[in-house]
Structures are given as structure tokens and as C-alpha cells.
Design an enzyme around this catalytic site. Structure first.
Site, PDB file in Angstrom:
ATOM      1  N   TYR A   1       0.832  -1.217   0.000  1.00 54.24           N
ATOM      2  CA  TYR A   1       0.000   0.000   0.000  1.00 54.24           C
ATOM      3  C   TYR A   1       0.865   1.264   0.000  1.00 54.24           C
ATOM      4  O   TYR A   1       0.574   2.224  -0.707  1.00 54.24           O
ATOM      5  CB  TYR A   1      -0.911  -0.051   1.232  1.00 54.24           C
ATOM      6  CG  TYR A   1      -1.927   1.049   1.364  1.00 54.24           C
ATOM      7  CD1 TYR A   1      -3.105   1.036   0.616  1.00 54.24           C
ATOM      8  CD2 TYR A   1      -1.742   2.088   2.280  1.00 54.24           C
ATOM      9  CE1 TYR A   1      -4.054   2.038   0.773  1.00 54.24           C
ATOM     10  CE2 TYR A   1      -2.689   3.089   2.443  1.00 54.24           C
ATOM     11  CZ  TYR A   1      -3.847   3.059   1.689  1.00 54.24           C
ATOM     12  OH  TYR A   1      -4.790   4.051   1.845  1.00 54.24           O
TER      13      TYR A   1
ATOM     14  N   LYS B   1       0.870   4.119  -2.783  1.00 58.63           N
ATOM     15  CA  LYS B   1       0.502   5.504  -2.466  1.00 58.63           C
ATOM     16  C   LYS B   1       1.646   6.478  -2.739  1.00 58.63           C
ATOM     17  O   LYS B   1       1.409   7.650  -3.071  1.00 58.63           O
ATOM     18  CB  LYS B   1       0.022   5.599  -1.016  1.00 58.63           C
ATOM     19  CG  LYS B   1      -1.324   4.908  -0.777  1.00 58.63           C
ATOM     20  CD  LYS B   1      -2.370   5.323  -1.791  1.00 58.63           C
ATOM     21  CE  LYS B   1      -3.794   5.069  -1.340  1.00 58.63           C
ATOM     22  NZ  LYS B   1      -4.771   5.395  -2.400  1.00 58.63           N
TER      23      LYS B   1
HETATM   24  P1  NAP Z   1     -13.344   2.193   1.428  1.00 56.21           P
HETATM   25  O1  NAP Z   1     -14.387   2.638   2.396  1.00 56.21           O
HETATM   26  O2  NAP Z   1     -12.797   0.811   1.543  1.00 56.21           O
HETATM   27  O3  NAP Z   1     -13.903   2.427  -0.045  1.00 56.21           O
HETATM   28  C1  NAP Z   1     -13.142   2.088  -1.172  1.00 56.21           C
HETATM   29  C2  NAP Z   1     -14.076   1.863  -2.336  1.00 56.21           C
HETATM   30  O4  NAP Z   1     -13.274   1.482  -3.479  1.00 56.21           O
HETATM   31  C3  NAP Z   1     -15.070   0.717  -2.069  1.00 56.21           C
HETATM   32  O5  NAP Z   1     -16.373   1.108  -2.423  1.00 56.21           O
HETATM   33  C4  NAP Z   1     -14.530  -0.385  -2.958  1.00 56.21           C
HETATM   34  O6  NAP Z   1     -15.505  -1.270  -3.462  1.00 56.21           O
HETATM   35  C5  NAP Z   1     -13.938   0.412  -4.112  1.00 56.21           C
HETATM   36  N1  NAP Z   1     -13.038  -0.409  -4.903  1.00 56.21           N
HETATM   37  C6  NAP Z   1     -12.133  -1.326  -4.469  1.00 56.21           C
HETATM   38  N2  NAP Z   1     -11.517  -1.918  -5.494  1.00 56.21           N
HETATM   39  C7  NAP Z   1     -12.048  -1.379  -6.625  1.00 56.21           C
HETATM   40  C8  NAP Z   1     -11.836  -1.604  -8.010  1.00 56.21           C
HETATM   41  N3  NAP Z   1     -10.940  -2.486  -8.452  1.00 56.21           N
HETATM   42  N4  NAP Z   1     -12.563  -0.878  -8.907  1.00 56.21           N
HETATM   43  C9  NAP Z   1     -13.476   0.013  -8.487  1.00 56.21           C
HETATM   44  N5  NAP Z   1     -13.723   0.273  -7.177  1.00 56.21           N
HETATM   45  C10 NAP Z   1     -13.017  -0.424  -6.263  1.00 56.21           C
HETATM   46  O7  NAP Z   1     -12.061   3.148   1.459  1.00 56.21           O
HETATM   47  P2  NAP Z   1     -11.886   4.657   1.944  1.00 56.21           P
HETATM   48  O8  NAP Z   1     -11.405   4.631   3.331  1.00 56.21           O
HETATM   49  O9  NAP Z   1     -13.071   5.481   1.565  1.00 56.21           O
HETATM   50  O10 NAP Z   1     -10.638   5.073   1.025  1.00 56.21           O
HETATM   51  C11 NAP Z   1     -10.772   5.723  -0.223  1.00 56.21           C
HETATM   52  C12 NAP Z   1      -9.384   6.063  -0.762  1.00 56.21           C
HETATM   53  O11 NAP Z   1      -8.684   6.872   0.184  1.00 56.21           O
HETATM   54  C13 NAP Z   1      -8.515   4.837  -1.005  1.00 56.21           C
HETATM   55  O12 NAP Z   1      -7.703   5.057  -2.159  1.00 56.21           O
HETATM   56  C14 NAP Z   1      -7.658   4.794   0.226  1.00 56.21           C
HETATM   57  O13 NAP Z   1      -6.456   4.103  -0.005  1.00 56.21           O
HETATM   58  C15 NAP Z   1      -7.452   6.265   0.510  1.00 56.21           C
HETATM   59  N6  NAP Z   1      -7.110   6.554   1.894  1.00 56.21           N
HETATM   60  C16 NAP Z   1      -7.949   6.237   2.933  1.00 56.21           C
HETATM   61  C17 NAP Z   1      -7.575   6.540   4.247  1.00 56.21           C
HETATM   62  C18 NAP Z   1      -8.439   6.212   5.428  1.00 56.21           C
HETATM   63  O14 NAP Z   1      -7.976   6.427   6.575  1.00 56.21           O
HETATM   64  N7  NAP Z   1      -9.649   5.737   5.263  1.00 56.21           N
HETATM   65  C19 NAP Z   1      -6.334   7.158   4.495  1.00 56.21           C
HETATM   66  C20 NAP Z   1      -5.510   7.463   3.425  1.00 56.21           C
HETATM   67  C21 NAP Z   1      -5.909   7.169   2.133  1.00 56.21           C
HETATM   68  P3  NAP Z   1     -15.920  -2.594  -2.634  1.00 56.21           P
HETATM   69  O15 NAP Z   1     -16.712  -2.101  -1.497  1.00 56.21           O
HETATM   70  O16 NAP Z   1     -16.731  -3.393  -3.621  1.00 56.21           O
HETATM   71  O17 NAP Z   1     -14.633  -3.258  -2.251  1.00 56.21           O
END
Ligand code: NAP
Length: 243
Positions: A144, A148
Site C-alpha cells: 500500500y 501511495k
Molecule cells: P473504502 O471505504 O474501503 O472504499 C473504497 C471503495 O473502493 C469501495 O467502495 C470499494 O468497493 C472500491 N473499490 C475497491 N476496489 C475497486 C476496483 N478495483 N474498482 C473500483 N472500485 C473499487 O475506502 P476509503 O477509506 O473510503 O478510502 C478511499 C481512498 O482513500 C482509497 O484510495 C484509500 O487508499 C485512501 N485513503 C484512505 C484513508 C483512510 O484512513 N480511510 C487514508 C488514506 C488514504 P468494494 O466495497 O466493492 O470493495
């Protein structure tokens, strides 16, 4: 807007719709997008649900064509879809490595390549990529953090290549944000989510966890007309300095 069915993606989709954009709520499962689409249309906005795996070249091409037909040329792209497959390096499988790099990096590449044509034709565009504080290194996240950090280099190159066509590219690097993704991390290490949030808040200068709305505010800025001279930047949205 990829990965927009829930979490950060859904919040950004709703915010950009409130800002006046017609939004394609794209996620793996089209039916999972219904809630976000309904919230947007109920609020008077315009949105469609699009099912596609961002790491699948043919699915991306079909999805972008569909968006262009149903909503008009996509000139704003938010590469947000993401997954975690955390493990210490010595236990990390090749599949865990490939899947994470595949969704974040290959996915952002495929989506950006497919949409840039519309932006270049329009001589205007905005690409916003989701990085993370994990880009700076995080135990258990070799895959990851590499993805990133890669998003940051990718963003800067897009800014250089597409800038002459009126297209900006920037990255948002969130710290801890309260979503299903971080709830899953808490569950994996056996800590109740509320405790996990409290611990993250205690080590964060502003003394709270981040919310999807914090990221939506940053995305709204980068996408807006006022950010036209801001490109190739990485904005850490983490409640404090990161290094
Ligand atoms: P999340 O709640 O897990 O949501 C991610 C979404 O992406 C889910 O709806 C998932 O679908 C979808 N997804 C996964 N694989 C995919 C694919 N191959 N094609 C299309 N859609 C796909 O994550 P989040 O926390 O909102 O994070 C969103 C972004 O922010 C990510 O890039 C994450 O790495 C980044 N981020 C998050 C945090 C944090 O603390 N939450 C911190 C830093 C960065 P499914 O539900 O079907 O799997």
C-alpha cells in the site's frame, strides 16, 4: 469518481455534485452505488451509477465511454478506488502485492489514460489522486505504501504532461479517516473501532480523527476554477504535519 459507493469516495461524489458537477459514481458493484446516486439526485444534483473494476482495461474503456455518452465528456477524474491487503513483508503474498498495486496504480493509470483525451479535447480538466500518509512508510503496508508513493510520482508526471492542455493533476494524502477501510483495520487487529479512533485522535495534533468530509473539502478546492494554478502538488490532510 472511482470507489465512490462508500467512504471517502461517496463523500467526494456528493460534494462535487453539490458544487454543480454531474457525477459518475463508479465502483466495483453498480448496485452498491445506488445509495450515493439517490442522495445526490434527492438533493437536486445529477449522477449515474457505473459498475467497473478500475484495474480492468476493457471495463475502464467501456465505463468512460458510457459516462461520456450519458453525462457528457468527463473533464474531472478522482482516482479514489482502493483496497488494503496489509501484512508484514515476510508474510506478504505476491497476490497481496499485485492486487494492491493493481487497484491503486494500474487503476489510476487506466482511468487517467481513458479520460485525458476528453480533457485535452476540452482544453480543461482536473485529476485528483488519492495518496496517503502511508506513502511515507507504514509497518505492514509495503504494498500500500509503495502504491501511495507511486500515486504521488504519477500525479506530478500527469501535471507536467497535461498542464499545457489546461489540465491540472494533484494528490490528496489523507491521514487517518473514519471509514469502512479503517474500521476493517481495527477489526483485523482486534480493537473496537471507537477505541481505535480515540487512539488515532490522541496522536494527531488537532486531536480528532479525519472524516470523509475533510477530504471532500480538499477535493472541491482542487477541482474548482480557483485552483487552476495549483498542479503537481500533494496535500496532506492529516490533522498535523507529516514529516
Ligand atoms: P473504502 O471505504 O474501503 O472504499 C473504497 C471503495 O473502493 C469501495 O467502495 C470499494 O468497493 C472500491 N473499490 C475497491 N476496489 C475497486 C476496483 N478495483 N474498482 C473500483 N472500485 C473499487 O475506502 P476509503 O477509506 O473510503 O478510502 C478511499 C481512498 O482513500 C482509497 O484510495 C484509500 O487508499 C485512501 N485513503 C484512505 C484513508 C483512510 O484512513 N480511510 C487514508 C488514506 C488514504 P468494494 O466495497 O466493492 O470493495
Amino acid at each position: 469518481m472511482t470507489g465512490a459507493a462508500r467512504g471517502i469516495g461517496a463523500a467526494v461524489a456528493k460534494r462535487l455534485a453539490a458544487d454543480g458537477l454531474a457525477v459518475a459514481v463508479l465502483d466495483l458493484d453498480e448496485t452498491a452505488c445506488t445509495e450515493a446516486v439517490t442522495a445526490i439526485t434527492d438533493a437536486g444534483g445529477s449522477a449515474i451509477a457505473v459498475g467497473a473494476d478500475v484495474s480492468d482495461e476493457a471495463a475502464v474503456a467501456a465505463a468512460v465511454d458510457r459516462v461520456a455518452t450519458e453525462l457528457g465528456a468527463p473533464t474531472v477524474l478522482i482516482n479514489n478506488a482502493g483496497i488494503l491487503r496489509d501484512n508484514l513483508l515476510f508474510k506478504m503474498s505476491v497476490d497481496d502485492w499485485d492486487k494492491v498495486l493493481g487497484v491503486h496504480l494500474r487503476g489510476a493509470f487506466l482511468m487517467s489514460r481513458a479520460t485525458q483525451k476528453h480533457m485535452v479535447d476540452a482544453r480543461w480538466g482536473r485529476i485528483v489522486n488519492l495518496s496517503s500518509t502511508s506513502a511515507l512508510g507504514n509497518r505492514g503496508q509495503a504494498n500500500y505504501s509503495a502504491a501511495k508513493a507511486g500515486m504521488q510520482g504519477f500525479t506530478k508526471t500527469l501535471a507536467i504532461e497535461l498542464g499545457p492542455f489546461g489540465v491540472t493533476a494533484n494528490a490528496i494524502a489523507p491521514g487517518f479517516i473514519e471509514t469502512d477501510m479503517t474500521a476493517a483495520t481495527a477489526a483485523r487487529i482486534g480493537v473496537p473501532f471507537e477505541e481505535f479512533i480515540a487512539a488515532r485522535a490522541a496522536e494527531t495534533p488537532v486531536r480528532r480523527g479525519g472524516t470523509p468530509a475533510d477530504i471532500a473539502n480538499a477535493a472541491s478546492f482542487f477541482v474548482g476554477e480557483a485552483a487552476g494554478f495549483v498542479s503537481g502538488q500533494v496535500l496532506y490532510v492529516a490533522g498535523g504535519p507529516t514529516d
